[in-house]
Design an enzyme around this catalytic site. Structure first.
Site, PDB file in Angstrom:
ATOM      1  N   ASP A 106       0.843  -1.199   0.000  1.00 17.30           N
ATOM      2  CA  ASP A 106       0.000   0.000   0.000  1.00 17.30           C
ATOM      3  C   ASP A 106       0.878   1.250   0.000  1.00 17.30           C
ATOM      4  OD1 ASP A 106      -2.165  -1.681   0.202  1.00 17.30           O
ATOM      5  OD2 ASP A 106      -2.289  -1.491   2.382  1.00 17.30           O
TER       6      ASP A 106
HETATM    7  N1  URA Z   1      -1.193  -5.989   3.789  1.00 21.32           N
HETATM    8  C1  URA Z   1      -1.704  -4.738   3.825  1.00 21.32           C
HETATM    9  O1  URA Z   1      -2.745  -4.486   4.417  1.00 21.32           O
HETATM   10  N2  URA Z   1      -1.017  -3.767   3.178  1.00 21.32           N
HETATM   11  C2  URA Z   1       0.155  -3.983   2.551  1.00 21.32           C
HETATM   12  O2  URA Z   1       0.745  -3.039   1.999  1.00 21.32           O
HETATM   13  C3  URA Z   1       0.664  -5.278   2.532  1.00 21.32           C
HETATM   14  C4  URA Z   1      -0.026  -6.267   3.155  1.00 21.32           C
END
Ligand code: URA
Length: 241
Positions: A106
């Protein structure tokens, strides 16, 4: 014979220029192959054996490149984007133009992101059937209670058809700072955040520490990257066997 490619492709792959720019360079006689000037763009190069020199500078051909990036918060896991900065823009010293991030973190997540142009390896690392472990360092706004811990470890409802697969949870601290290590072998959208939310807490900081046998190099500060070592490339391949 699969290592034989056209001279213009060889040069364009190694980012000497666009296909038309390298044709001009070749036409001007600036390229020597094994010591002889070659002006034919379609001349076939054996990438394993032939020496290609541009203006006295040897060009080494790389079929694949592999970089470990410590992704900083604020950049997106994409190759190009009109509005936002991408992880590919952070990889400034690359030869190949066909690099991409293996999977997504993310925008606000930090940590290990593999950047390569090896599509087959990427496919295998991300394939749900391979169950490649990913370990995350997680901080939350409150502590997870006993049933939350049980559910995180044994399978939790994040609104999919099935519960999540068993995961490994290590509680690092609770109280002032609620910190955990979570290892999962799936890669659903926002999975870690959704798992913790289902267990009763919001993720306030998330960083990936490892993917399969590949561990984030602690010397890399957020935004820094380095090429993988031969050993690391092999360990990644082993992670999917
Ligand atoms: N899980 C999440 O919620 N975000 C990420 O960036 C990676 C794994």
């Amino acid at each position: 014979m699969k290592d034989n490619i056209r001279l213009d492709k060889f040069l364009a792959d190694m980012s000497v220029g666009t296909r038309s720019q390298v044709k001009t360079i070749i036409g001007k006689g600036r390229i020597k192959v094994n010591g002889t000037v070659v002006k034919d763009s379609s001349f076939k190069i054996d990438t394993a054996k032939d020496s290609v020199v541009l203006d006295e500078k040897k060009i080494y051909y790389k079929s694949y490149e592999y970089y470990m990036l410590n992704k900083p918060a604020g950049v997106i896991s994409a190759t190009i984007d009109e509005a936002q900065k991408t992880v590919l823009e952070l990889i400034t010293e690359k030869s190949r133009k066909d690099l991409f991030p293996v999977g997504r973190l993310d925008k606000d997540t930090e940590g290990l992101l593999l950047i390569t142009n090896n599509g087959e390896l990427s496919h295998r690392l991300l394939s749900p059937g391979m169950h490649v472990d990913k370990t995350y360092y997680v901080e939350t706004d409150k502590a997870i209670d006993k049933s939350g811990v049980y559910n995180l470890e044994n399978g939790i409802d994040i609104g999919e058809d099935k519960l999540t697969m068993p995961a490994r949870l290590k509680i690092l601290s609770t109280g002032n700072k609620n910190a955990y290590l979570l290892t999962i072998c799936e890669g659903k959208f926002h999975q870690v955040k959704r798992m913790f939310q289902a267990a009763g807490a919001n993720v306030i900081y998330l960083k990936r520490l490892s993917m399969g046998k590949l561990k984030l190099d602690e010397k890399l500060k957020p935004g820094e990257y380095r090429p993988l070592t031969e050993e690391e490339i092999k360990s990644l391949t082993d992670s999917c066997n």
